[in-house]
Design a protein around this motif. Sequence first.
Motif, PDB file in Angstrom:
ATOM      1  N   PHE A   1      -4.284  11.758   9.358  1.00 58.45           N
ATOM      2  CA  PHE A   1      -4.161  10.296   9.348  1.00 58.45           C
ATOM      3  C   PHE A   1      -5.078   9.769  10.455  1.00 58.45           C
ATOM      4  O   PHE A   1      -4.699   9.824  11.626  1.00 58.45           O
ATOM      5  CB  PHE A   1      -2.732   9.845   9.672  1.00 58.45           C
ATOM      6  N   PRO A   2      -6.254   9.278  10.101  1.00 62.47           N
ATOM      7  CA  PRO A   2      -7.157   8.822  11.165  1.00 62.47           C
ATOM      8  C   PRO A   2      -6.469   7.812  12.080  1.00 62.47           C
ATOM      9  O   PRO A   2      -5.831   6.872  11.618  1.00 62.47           O
ATOM     10  CB  PRO A   2      -8.299   8.163  10.386  1.00 62.47           C
ATOM     11  N   GLY A   3      -6.570   8.058  13.374  1.00 59.97           N
ATOM     12  CA  GLY A   3      -5.976   7.132  14.340  1.00 59.97           C
ATOM     13  C   GLY A   3      -4.574   7.500  14.750  1.00 59.97           C
ATOM     14  O   GLY A   3      -4.071   7.026  15.772  1.00 59.97           O
ATOM     15  N   VAL A   4      -3.908   8.352  13.980  1.00 65.21           N
ATOM     16  CA  VAL A   4      -2.535   8.751  14.307  1.00 65.21           C
ATOM     17  C   VAL A   4      -2.581  10.139  14.946  1.00 65.21           C
ATOM     18  O   VAL A   4      -3.286  11.025  14.471  1.00 65.21           O
ATOM     19  CB  VAL A   4      -1.650   8.776  13.045  1.00 65.21           C
ATOM     20  N   THR A   5      -1.853  10.320  16.033  1.00 67.78           N
ATOM     21  CA  THR A   5      -1.853  11.628  16.710  1.00 67.78           C
ATOM     22  C   THR A   5      -0.463  12.241  16.679  1.00 67.78           C
ATOM     23  O   THR A   5       0.538  11.525  16.632  1.00 67.78           O
ATOM     24  CB  THR A   5      -2.290  11.495  18.185  1.00 67.78           C
ATOM     25  N   TRP A   6      -0.418  13.564  16.665  1.00 71.29           N
ATOM     26  CA  TRP A   6       0.875  14.255  16.657  1.00 71.29           C
ATOM     27  C   TRP A   6       1.331  14.542  18.083  1.00 71.29           C
ATOM     28  O   TRP A   6       0.521  14.559  19.014  1.00 71.29           O
ATOM     29  CB  TRP A   6       0.798  15.568  15.891  1.00 71.29           C
ATOM     30  N   GLN A   7       2.620  14.791  18.171  1.00 71.99           N
ATOM     31  CA  GLN A   7       3.217  15.131  19.460  1.00 71.99           C
ATOM     32  C   GLN A   7       2.594  16.421  19.997  1.00 71.99           C
ATOM     33  O   GLN A   7       2.486  17.398  19.263  1.00 71.99           O
ATOM     34  CB  GLN A   7       4.720  15.318  19.236  1.00 71.99           C
TER      35      GLN A   7
ATOM     36  N   ASN B   1       0.812  -1.206   0.000  1.00 68.47           N
ATOM     37  CA  ASN B   1       0.000   0.000   0.000  1.00 68.47           C
ATOM     38  C   ASN B   1       0.855   1.270   0.000  1.00 68.47           C
ATOM     39  O   ASN B   1       0.488   2.269  -0.605  1.00 68.47           O
ATOM     40  CB  ASN B   1      -0.909  -0.012   1.237  1.00 68.47           C
ATOM     41  N   THR B   2       1.984   1.235   0.695  1.00 67.09           N
ATOM     42  CA  THR B   2       2.833   2.434   0.714  1.00 67.09           C
ATOM     43  C   THR B   2       3.616   2.557  -0.590  1.00 67.09           C
ATOM     44  O   THR B   2       3.910   3.664  -1.034  1.00 67.09           O
ATOM     45  CB  THR B   2       3.849   2.429   1.872  1.00 67.09           C
TER      46      THR B   2
ATOM     47  N   ASN C   1       8.453  10.324   6.215  1.00 68.23           N
ATOM     48  CA  ASN C   1       7.202  10.031   5.494  1.00 68.23           C
ATOM     49  C   ASN C   1       7.028   8.532   5.324  1.00 68.23           C
ATOM     50  O   ASN C   1       5.921   7.996   5.441  1.00 68.23           O
ATOM     51  CB  ASN C   1       7.187  10.698   4.125  1.00 68.23           C
TER      52      ASN C   1
ATOM     53  N   ARG D   1      -2.025  15.729   3.484  1.00 68.67           N
ATOM     54  CA  ARG D   1      -1.022  16.787   3.609  1.00 68.67           C
ATOM     55  C   ARG D   1      -1.597  18.165   3.276  1.00 68.67           C
ATOM     56  O   ARG D   1      -0.970  18.957   2.563  1.00 68.67           O
ATOM     57  CB  ARG D   1       0.172  16.480   2.687  1.00 68.67           C
TER      58      ARG D   1
ATOM     59  N   GLU E   1       0.894   4.251  16.667  1.00 62.46           N
ATOM     60  CA  GLU E   1      -0.036   5.211  16.054  1.00 62.46           C
ATOM     61  C   GLU E   1      -0.270   6.420  16.962  1.00 62.46           C
ATOM     62  O   GLU E   1      -0.549   7.513  16.484  1.00 62.46           O
ATOM     63  CB  GLU E   1      -1.387   4.549  15.780  1.00 62.46           C
ATOM     64  N   ALA E   2      -0.181   6.181  18.261  1.00 67.36           N
ATOM     65  CA  ALA E   2      -0.410   7.284  19.196  1.00 67.36           C
ATOM     66  C   ALA E   2       0.872   8.075  19.445  1.00 67.36           C
ATOM     67  O   ALA E   2       0.822   9.149  20.049  1.00 67.36           O
ATOM     68  CB  ALA E   2      -0.952   6.753  20.517  1.00 67.36           C
TER      69      ALA E   2
ATOM     70  N   ARG F   1       6.072   7.124   8.643  1.00 73.47           N
ATOM     71  CA  ARG F   1       4.707   7.524   9.011  1.00 73.47           C
ATOM     72  C   ARG F   1       3.675   6.732   8.209  1.00 73.47           C
ATOM     73  O   ARG F   1       2.675   6.255   8.739  1.00 73.47           O
ATOM     74  CB  ARG F   1       4.529   9.027   8.789  1.00 73.47           C
ATOM     75  N   ASP F   2       3.937   6.586   6.908  1.00 72.05           N
ATOM     76  CA  ASP F   2       3.040   5.761   6.094  1.00 72.05           C
ATOM     77  C   ASP F   2       3.025   4.323   6.603  1.00 72.05           C
ATOM     78  O   ASP F   2       1.993   3.658   6.622  1.00 72.05           O
ATOM     79  CB  ASP F   2       3.503   5.764   4.626  1.00 72.05           C
TER      80      ASP F   2
ATOM     81  N   TYR G   1       0.907   4.115   9.650  1.00 73.16           N
ATOM     82  CA  TYR G   1      -0.508   4.206   9.307  1.00 73.16           C
ATOM     83  C   TYR G   1      -1.017   2.885   8.731  1.00 73.16           C
ATOM     84  O   TYR G   1      -2.129   2.449   9.019  1.00 73.16           O
ATOM     85  CB  TYR G   1      -0.701   5.349   8.308  1.00 73.16           C
TER      86      TYR G   1
ATOM     87  N   GLN H   1       1.683   6.628  -2.852  1.00 68.78           N
ATOM     88  CA  GLN H   1       1.415   6.364  -1.440  1.00 68.78           C
ATOM     89  C   GLN H   1      -0.098   6.333  -1.266  1.00 68.78           C
ATOM     90  O   GLN H   1      -0.720   7.354  -1.011  1.00 68.78           O
ATOM     91  CB  GLN H   1       2.029   7.458  -0.573  1.00 68.78           C
ATOM     92  N   ARG H   2      -0.658   5.136  -1.390  1.00 64.81           N
ATOM     93  CA  ARG H   2      -2.112   4.983  -1.480  1.00 64.81           C
ATOM     94  C   ARG H   2      -2.880   5.706  -0.375  1.00 64.81           C
ATOM     95  O   ARG H   2      -3.974   6.210  -0.585  1.00 64.81           O
ATOM     96  CB  ARG H   2      -2.477   3.501  -1.412  1.00 64.81           C
ATOM     97  N   SER H   3      -2.291   5.724   0.822  1.00 65.94           N
ATOM     98  CA  SER H   3      -3.033   6.286   1.949  1.00 65.94           C
ATOM     99  C   SER H   3      -2.767   7.781   2.119  1.00 65.94           C
ATOM    100  O   SER H   3      -3.247   8.384   3.075  1.00 65.94           O
ATOM    101  CB  SER H   3      -2.646   5.548   3.234  1.00 65.94           C
ATOM    102  N   ALA H   4      -1.997   8.396   1.219  1.00 65.99           N
ATOM    103  CA  ALA H   4      -1.567   9.779   1.459  1.00 65.99           C
ATOM    104  C   ALA H   4      -2.482  10.828   0.840  1.00 65.99           C
ATOM    105  O   ALA H   4      -2.328  12.011   1.130  1.00 65.99           O
ATOM    106  CB  ALA H   4      -0.135   9.982   0.961  1.00 65.99           C
TER     107      ALA H   4
ATOM    108  N   PRO I   1       3.672   8.683  16.866  1.00 67.10           N
ATOM    109  CA  PRO I   1       4.448   8.558  15.620  1.00 67.10           C
ATOM    110  C   PRO I   1       5.785   9.290  15.675  1.00 67.10           C
ATOM    111  O   PRO I   1       6.793   8.788  15.182  1.00 67.10           O
ATOM    112  CB  PRO I   1       3.523   9.150  14.555  1.00 67.10           C
ATOM    113  N   ASP I   2       5.800  10.485  16.283  1.00 65.34           N
ATOM    114  CA  ASP I   2       7.052  11.253  16.314  1.00 65.34           C
ATOM    115  C   ASP I   2       8.109  10.535  17.145  1.00 65.34           C
ATOM    116  O   ASP I   2       9.276  10.471  16.768  1.00 65.34           O
ATOM    117  CB  ASP I   2       6.803  12.664  16.858  1.00 65.34           C
TER     118      ASP I   2
ATOM    119  N   ILE J   1       6.330  18.519   9.620  1.00 69.61           N
ATOM    120  CA  ILE J   1       7.046  17.427   8.956  1.00 69.61           C
ATOM    121  C   ILE J   1       6.079  16.547   8.154  1.00 69.61           C
ATOM    122  O   ILE J   1       6.405  16.101   7.052  1.00 69.61           O
ATOM    123  CB  ILE J   1       7.856  16.591   9.980  1.00 69.61           C
ATOM    124  N   ALA J   2       4.881  16.322   8.679  1.00 76.21           N
ATOM    125  CA  ALA J   2       3.959  15.401   8.008  1.00 76.21           C
ATOM    126  C   ALA J   2       3.141  16.089   6.929  1.00 76.21           C
ATOM    127  O   ALA J   2       2.569  15.406   6.076  1.00 76.21           O
ATOM    128  CB  ALA J   2       3.017  14.772   9.036  1.00 76.21           C
TER     129      ALA J   2
END
Lengths: 217, 533
Positions: B252-258, A78-79, A106, B414, A135-136, A109-110, A113, B407-410, A138-139, B450-451
Amino acid sequence: MSITDASERLLVRMLTAIWRRKDPPVLPQRPYSTNPSDNVQVPMNLVMPLADNSPLGHARLIETLGSAVQEVIAGLDNTQLVHFGRFTIVDGNLCMFSFYDGDFSNYIRDFIYNVGAAFDGLLSHVKDPPPLPVEAHPDEFIAWVMERDALQLTFPDSILQLGPEEDRDPAKVTRRLVLLLDECGRADPPRNVQLFAYRAYPGFSVAQIRDTFKIGW
Amino acid sequence: MKASTLPPGVGIQDTDGAVLADIQGNILRGYNMRFVRHIVVRVADPDAARALIGAVVSGSDGTPTVTTAETWEAGTKPATCLNVGVTATGLQALGLPEDWLATFPEEFRQGAAARAAKVGDVDGSAPEHWRDRLGEADNVHLMWTIHALDSKEELDALAAQIESAWRESGAFTVTSRLDGATLDTYTQNEGDRDTVHFGYRDSISQPRFVVNGEYVGRADSQPIATVGAVLLGRVGDGGGGAARSEHYRTTFPGVTWQMPEATLGNTTIELGVNGCFNAFRALEQDVHAFEQFLDASARTINQELSRRRNGAPTGASEPVWDKERVAAKLMGRWRNGVPLSLSHWTKEHGSEVRFQGPGLPPPMDQANLNDFDYPDEDAGLDDFDGIHCPMGAHIRRTNPRGSQIVQRSANYTRPLVRRGMPYGPPYDAANPDDGQHRGLLGNFLCASLIAQYEAVMYDWANLGLQDPRIVGTNDPIIGANRPATSRFEIPMDDAEPIVLSGFPRFTETAAAIYLFCPSVTTLRFLADLRPAP
């Protein structure tokens, strides 16, 4: 070890300590090149010490990977950024070696995900794992991977940054290398080093190759 | 238009106005004003600087207050607005302890100059060439931004008032002042209001947010953007303490940033809530080189097509290749804003009628300028091969919408809120060597530099990773092109593509700053900091 060898090592240790004080080394960041061909097929050498190096510990890791492998493959498909990737146990470390396209963060991160949940299981087997689930965090996970990815000495360009002509004196190059490798050894976890990577078809992305061979991108 | 049910954390529901009053203005909605001044400052006296930040939050002593996202009722739009962003070195200078600063994302802490190579700011765009030594992080602590609705005098007056307050208290020293104005302020032509120096109508495509159940922005085929694309934050009250709040949903559903935060004893204060990051850029545009390239490319294309026809004249059904068509192919829109994907065709007509003539196509209803996609199922249009809009065109590169990408999910992950204004006088073809600087003062707002911002600039604008047919090429408008390697491909219907090459970089970076635009609550927190001696 001969007396001569031991003396030389002692001398180098003393010199290294002096050099460090005079010119504290800093591990370089992953370089970015303005040459697009440098920014595809970038190697990653992720080395993760295992928490349990007994045969039972390895067996549990293999079982976890076995149950996740289809999900990992689907996620990587997928990526579409990874040319080749493999998981290998090397001397008590779980290693993930790959060639990927584009920016490291990137890509990771992909990966999070798409494969994050499956990867959480694998990470539960390594020593000092990152905060989970990835996922919670990522950084934190990206920083964690960067700390465990081998420092690339010659790809895409030399990170020694030899600078002007006078700095290319072999003795100065050796000094820089010694300082850098000494710093790698001091890092927590100690940093591995990639010496060289070969690419048979430089400059092509995964999708270009898939498109050329009509296997879908 | 009313928003239907949205997943939690996608929109903002602000029943008492407290949330919008906490978010700085010009983030969720654009001000749409005519003048701007960005004043970049260095903290000279931390105590005085914090006091001044406190004053612009409270409005004490007649100090102008920071403008928030509160809704303006009809007729109440202010004459001026004031906002502020802080760099990582600025937070340090204000006294934010290192362990709190360490909770900010690494790319922000490193700053724009350190990240320059990644986003293509190299050669003449490298930090050592930036104006007013803005590439040196120690010169760049805060950026105050003043907008004025339609009076330069009002802007000057507000700037004089706050600069006078700095001088009196010794809070800041000024590193740089960057002024911008819409081009209609020079030309007195209302049609130039949203035009930029390269001649394009700009600011058409923006992420659409839902605030209090209302969509913000034009009709658009793209999905609603989560407010978490631009704001760090939470849904509801997390209750404080060590427990973390539920965050706005990221792209990104489910992903959280710092989440930047401060820890005081057992209490964690989330400094990022309702704040956003801003990649500010001063982009110098070489309009003369661009116009010359358009003319030369039109000639090249006509010669090539003539060669392919063995010298036969152009058929009546074939398009005219003039500089406007070349400009449209590079951007993905005609310079009047009509997207190539729609040309002057509209859904109401039910069938495709593509613009073939010279110059610009007829203008479209402004409300419809963004209502398209590259595979537009509603309209039965599939532009996978880029016959309408080339894959490498600026707007398709930087936002591929629903296109098939590597990148299928991208797709849609952004988004950037763009708030920009030109600087310098309009280009005059009769006087091309006027020695004037001109370009764009751009704010690229997002929840993750960055993302979102860096990912667009690196993978998409300057590598073309999203589509195997453009890998290794740069964006023709903003990319780090070099004549030896530049390349832009125009796909043609049932024919070999036309390739343009040998063109230089048309947009050079004259300055870049990574800023954090704090909420009002966090500005108050910074004002109240009392660093240990």
